[in-house]
Design an enzyme around this catalytic site. Structure first.
Site, PDB file in Angstrom:
ATOM      1  N   HIS A  44       0.802  -1.219   0.000  1.00 40.93           N
ATOM      2  CA  HIS A  44       0.000   0.000   0.000  1.00 40.93           C
ATOM      3  C   HIS A  44       0.835   1.270   0.000  1.00 40.93           C
ATOM      4  O   HIS A  44       0.303   2.357  -0.197  1.00 40.93           O
ATOM      5  CB  HIS A  44      -0.961   0.034   1.191  1.00 40.93           C
TER       6      HIS A  44
HETATM    7  C1  UD1 Z   1      -2.326   5.775   5.477  1.00 45.11           C
HETATM    8  C2  UD1 Z   1      -1.066   6.181   6.234  1.00 45.11           C
HETATM    9  C3  UD1 Z   1      -0.072   5.036   6.260  1.00 45.11           C
HETATM   10  C4  UD1 Z   1      -0.722   3.758   6.749  1.00 45.11           C
HETATM   11  C5  UD1 Z   1      -1.940   3.482   5.893  1.00 45.11           C
HETATM   12  C6  UD1 Z   1      -2.657   2.205   6.277  1.00 45.11           C
HETATM   13  C7  UD1 Z   1      -0.383   8.552   6.065  1.00 45.11           C
HETATM   14  C8  UD1 Z   1       0.579   9.487   5.445  1.00 45.11           C
HETATM   15  N1  UD1 Z   1      -0.407   7.303   5.592  1.00 45.11           N
HETATM   16  O1  UD1 Z   1      -1.957   5.566   4.134  1.00 45.11           O
HETATM   17  O2  UD1 Z   1       0.987   5.367   7.130  1.00 45.11           O
HETATM   18  O3  UD1 Z   1       0.204   2.707   6.667  1.00 45.11           O
HETATM   19  O4  UD1 Z   1      -2.826   4.587   6.029  1.00 45.11           O
HETATM   20  O5  UD1 Z   1      -3.683   1.965   5.371  1.00 45.11           O
HETATM   21  O6  UD1 Z   1      -1.080   8.925   6.978  1.00 45.11           O
HETATM   22  N2  UD1 Z   1      -8.941   5.536   0.617  1.00 45.11           N
HETATM   23  C9  UD1 Z   1     -10.132   4.871   0.500  1.00 45.11           C
HETATM   24  N3  UD1 Z   1     -10.862   4.657   1.634  1.00 45.11           N
HETATM   25  C10 UD1 Z   1     -10.455   5.080   2.844  1.00 45.11           C
HETATM   26  C11 UD1 Z   1      -9.244   5.789   2.947  1.00 45.11           C
HETATM   27  C12 UD1 Z   1      -8.505   5.995   1.830  1.00 45.11           C
HETATM   28  O7  UD1 Z   1     -10.537   4.477  -0.579  1.00 45.11           O
HETATM   29  O8  UD1 Z   1     -11.172   4.822   3.832  1.00 45.11           O
HETATM   30  C13 UD1 Z   1      -8.133   5.750  -0.597  1.00 45.11           C
HETATM   31  C14 UD1 Z   1      -8.284   7.125  -1.150  1.00 45.11           C
HETATM   32  O9  UD1 Z   1      -8.237   7.043  -2.532  1.00 45.11           O
HETATM   33  C15 UD1 Z   1      -7.042   7.830  -0.659  1.00 45.11           C
HETATM   34  C16 UD1 Z   1      -6.028   6.704  -0.609  1.00 45.11           C
HETATM   35  O10 UD1 Z   1      -6.782   5.542  -0.265  1.00 45.11           O
HETATM   36  O11 UD1 Z   1      -6.657   8.894  -1.447  1.00 45.11           O
HETATM   37  C17 UD1 Z   1      -4.947   6.921   0.389  1.00 45.11           C
HETATM   38  O12 UD1 Z   1      -5.485   7.135   1.679  1.00 45.11           O
HETATM   39  P1  UD1 Z   1      -4.646   7.962   2.787  1.00 45.11           P
HETATM   40  O13 UD1 Z   1      -5.349   7.970   4.075  1.00 45.11           O
HETATM   41  O14 UD1 Z   1      -4.243   9.268   2.200  1.00 45.11           O
HETATM   42  O15 UD1 Z   1      -3.319   7.139   2.940  1.00 45.11           O
HETATM   43  P2  UD1 Z   1      -3.035   5.584   2.972  1.00 45.11           P
HETATM   44  O16 UD1 Z   1      -2.323   5.240   1.727  1.00 45.11           O
HETATM   45  O17 UD1 Z   1      -4.231   4.778   3.353  1.00 45.11           O
END
Ligand code: UD1
Length: 372
Positions: free
Chosen positions: A204
């Site tokens: 991820h």
């Molecule tokens: C975040 C954390 C990371 C952790 C990970 C676990 C930061 C910088 N990163 O990364 O340290 O290891 O969580 O999963 O805080 N999205 C969804 N549904 C959700 C949330 C996100 O579809 O409920 C998608 C969205 O397209 C979003 C992308 O995932 O843009 C990334 O989500 P984000 O919370 O920005 O970071 P993670 O990659 O999940």
């Protein structure tokens, strides 16, 4: 009156916060929980609340996704009034996600004491958002709870006063030890139609999945491994979307690859416990495999959790296809390193944290009464 305002926002926060809330409640501290909404999908958030027995959040900020600046700013703006409303003795933040840093910044500027759970981890790679988050948060914190002895050395080397640091163990492992039996009988492997031996893959990190060349190499390695051992691949939403946009979906049709949406805590832990091999770019999974004694091949150039390599079952191999294959084959067919459970990863970290925080609060109250 609120003693502790505990912040959680993203998937890996929930299992780290749960033991603190539980132990603090038992120690007589009044706790409130804020969910920032950084993760909002049922499989990244709701299922964890249900399976970990977390209470309903007392405030939900509903910030959702965005760029780092957008997300961090939205969390800060939404957290500030809640902080004033709860007016806690101590703000407790966990891990290293954007919610951790955003809420620490707000709390520090409003002159609140901050306790950071999982302080002092360092991979020295500033391209990782988490390295920035954890460093800054540590420097804003008044109580730094560490999971391993090397973390204290990192903090002291950065000039953080020794008396602020307490080695307590690992709250994520508290949750694992409490849930392992339920996870093993949760039946995830049967539901996915998979039987041992199998490998488990998680990806991820933006550094891996946002880069088409790296992601292609990793999927090529996964396809190759799946021809030798069936491979379960739960897909984080970010990873699913990148595979789709780079047109790499063909890899998921490989007969040995069992792709599925992100899994709940018990399903994932059950699969982890039964795996012959785990390939991952997650930080937490490196620790969980260490405790479960399952070989872990980490698909990154560095780790902020060296104890999992020195004492546990982890090897860090990078992201090149050939290195991943060599690491996976050595883990599957080579001599199995038994691994050791790191010091204080004994299921009681939450208790130690609650005891220290209770001391801090009762001491402050005692001083206030004496001065009144
Ligand atoms: C975040 C954390 C990371 C952790 C990970 C676990 C930061 C910088 N990163 O990364 O340290 O290891 O969580 O999963 O805080 N999205 C969804 N549904 C959700 C949330 C996100 O579809 O409920 C998608 C969205 O397209 C979003 C992308 O995932 O843009 C990334 O989500 P984000 O919370 O920005 O970071 P993670 O990659 O999940």
């Amino acid at each position: 009156m609120t003693d502790l305002l505990v912040v959680a926002g993203a998937r890996p926060n929930f299992m780290k916060a749960a033991p603190v809330l539980e132990a603090a409640g038992r120690a007589g501290l009044a706790c409130a929980l804020v969910h920032t909404g950084q993760h909002y999908d049922a499989e990244l958030s709701d299922v964890f609340f249900a399976e970990l027995g977390l209470p309903e959040p007392d405030a939900h900020l509903g910030v959702g996704s965005g760029t780092h600046a957008e997300q961090t700013a939205r969390i800060m703006t939404a957290f500030e009034p809640e902080l004033r409303r709860f007016d806690p003795e101590i703000v407790v933040v966990v891990g290293d996600v954007n919610s951790t840093l955003a809420c620490s910044l707000v709390a520090a500027k409003e002159h609140y004491a901050i306790a950071h759970v999982e302080a002092g981890l360092r991979c020295h790679d500033f391209f990782m958002a988490e390295e920035i988050n954890r460093r800054l948060c540590d420097h804003l914190s008044t109580c730094l709870f560490t999971t391993s002895r090397d973390a204290r050395d990192n903090l002291v080397a950065e000039g953080i006063p020794d008396e602020r640091i307490e080695f307590v163990g690992n709250t994520m492992i508290d949750t694992l030890l409490r849930s392992a039996e339920a996870a093993r009988s949760h039946g995830a492997a049967e539901r996915l139609g998979i039987s041992a031996p199998y490998a488990l893959l998680t990806l991820h990190r933006p550094e891996n999945v946002d880069d088409e060349r790296i992601l292609t190499g990793l999927l090529e390695a996964a396809a190759e491994i799946s021809r030798e051992t069936p491979l379960v691949f739960p897909l984080h939403p970010r990873t699913a979307s990148r595979i789709d946009s780079f047109g790499l979906g063909g890899f998921l049709d490989e007969p040995g690859i069992h792709a599925c949406p992100s899994l709940g805590y018990l399903d994932f832990l059950g699969l982890l416990a039964g795996a012959a091999l785990v390939l991952t770019d997650s930080g937490g999974v490196q620790e969980e495999t260490t405790v479960l004694g399952v070989p872990c091949v980490t698909l990154r150039e560095s780790t902020e959790r060296p104890v999992t390599v020195e004492q546990g079952t982890n090897v860090v191999v990078g992201t090149r296809r050939d290195a991943v294959l060599a690491g996976a084959r050595a883990a599957l067919h080579g001599e199995r390193r038994p691994g050791q459970i790191p010091e204080l990863w004994d299921g009681r970290a939450g208790e130690r944290i609650a005891a220290r925080l209770a001391d801090e609060i009762f001491e402050t109250e005692g001083t206030a009464t004496a001065n009144a």
